[in-house]
Motif scaffolding. Structure first.
Motif, PDB file in Angstrom:
ATOM      1  N   GLY A 230      43.723  43.439  42.651  1.00  0.00           N
ATOM      2  CA  GLY A 230      43.781  43.922  41.184  1.00  0.00           C
ATOM      3  C   GLY A 230      42.244  44.119  40.647  1.00  0.00           C
ATOM      4  O   GLY A 230      41.390  43.484  41.295  1.00  0.00           O
ATOM      5  N   PHE A 231      42.135  44.542  39.386  1.00  0.00           N
ATOM      6  CA  PHE A 231      41.051  44.550  38.685  1.00  0.00           C
ATOM      7  C   PHE A 231      41.005  44.185  37.288  1.00  0.00           C
ATOM      8  O   PHE A 231      41.983  44.722  36.564  1.00  0.00           O
ATOM      9  CB  PHE A 231      40.426  46.172  38.612  1.00  0.00           C
ATOM     10  N   LEU A 232      40.054  43.522  36.637  1.00  0.00           N
ATOM     11  CA  LEU A 232      39.979  43.020  35.261  1.00  0.00           C
ATOM     12  C   LEU A 232      38.929  43.915  34.850  1.00  0.00           C
ATOM     13  O   LEU A 232      37.827  43.836  35.331  1.00  0.00           O
ATOM     14  CB  LEU A 232      39.629  41.429  35.335  1.00  0.00           C
ATOM     15  N   ILE A 233      39.193  44.612  33.455  1.00  0.00           N
ATOM     16  CA  ILE A 233      38.218  45.258  32.896  1.00  0.00           C
ATOM     17  C   ILE A 233      37.979  44.645  31.499  1.00  0.00           C
ATOM     18  O   ILE A 233      39.001  44.330  30.844  1.00  0.00           O
ATOM     19  CB  ILE A 233      38.405  46.738  32.660  1.00  0.00           C
ATOM     20  N   GLU A 234      36.610  44.349  31.046  1.00  0.00           N
ATOM     21  CA  GLU A 234      36.351  43.747  29.921  1.00  0.00           C
ATOM     22  C   GLU A 234      36.337  44.882  28.855  1.00  0.00           C
ATOM     23  O   GLU A 234      36.205  46.025  29.000  1.00  0.00           O
ATOM     24  CB  GLU A 234      35.123  42.861  29.898  1.00  0.00           C
TER      25      GLU A 234
END
Length: 234
Positions: A230-234
């Motif tokens: 997965g990817f976390l985006i601020e």
């Protein structure tokens, strides 16, 4: 009897009215497609159409992997629960739970908004084991499209291709985005790629069909999209 409610207006006051421009307004050119014609008798045409449908079913069964069937099932079901709070069981490689608000469902991923961090989380379907809808704000796409601005509705009717192609939101509503295309929308944003045994954080510099390039200072890391849980985006 009550008069029928006026559905057309040059300057609509209500959302359920269809916006029609003045007669002198410049019209948007659109292709004129002829109606399909055939010289076959009705019985032969029906038999031909049945044969074509059967051949298409065989080709689809041969060419569609099981993973694509699963992804399509996720896409069709999840997009109806936009804005719902969900709990998701994923494997990365250990089982973990993720909570958030469902912002969008693409063809091979879902996008969550995180109430705690204020950012977004992208989860590929292939890492999802179970999804629980905690608060069912069941929203149908048809209702959303009826509630849009009348001028946008007019553009969709008269110039569908050009209008939809300019908006990632509309592309996803009608056709569904893939994960690499969604990641393109977050280019130059701070992102964290979650890997089975590591995390890579930095600015998303480049995206292609198979990899992303994340820059942190002078360090550039290329991450295969398929390797990311997965990817976390601020």
């Amino acid at each position: 009897m009550k008069k029928n409610k006026r559905r057309f207006s040059c300057s609509p006051e209500e959302k359920n009215q269809i916006f029609i421009p003045d007669c002198d307004a410049k019209r948007i050119p659109s292709p004129k497609l002829p109606s399909p014609t055939t010289c076959l008798p009705d019985e032969e045409l029906e038999e031909l159409e049945r044969s074509i449908d059967k051949a298409n079913e065989i080709l689809l069964s041969l060419g569609t992997p099981e993973e694509e069937d699963r992804n399509q099932a996720f896409f069709d079901s999840l997009r109806r629960f936009k804005a719902a709070k969900v709990t998701i069981d994923i494997t990365c490689p250990e089982p973990i739970k993720v909570e958030g608000c469902l912002e969008a469902a693409g063809r091979d991923f879902l996008l969550l908004s995180c109430s705690t961090s204020g950012g977004f989380r992208i989860i590929p379907f292939e890492h999802i084991n179970k999804i629980k809808i905690k608060s069912k704000r069941h929203v149908k796409n048809e209702r959303e499209l009826l509630d849009i601005d009348p001028r946008l509705r007019r553009k969709l009717v008269l110039n569908f291709g050009a209008t939809v192609s300019r908006s990632p939101f509309l592309i996803n509503e009608f056709f569904g985005l893939t994960l690499p295309i969604m990641l393109l929308l977050f280019r130059k944003k701070v992102i964290t790629a979650i890997l089975p045994d590591d995390q890579v954080e930095g600015v998303l510099a480049r995206v292609d069909n198979e990899t992303v390039c994340i820059v942190n200072g002078e360090k550039r890391t290329v991450v295969p999209i398929l390797n990311a849980c997965g990817f976390l985006i601020e």
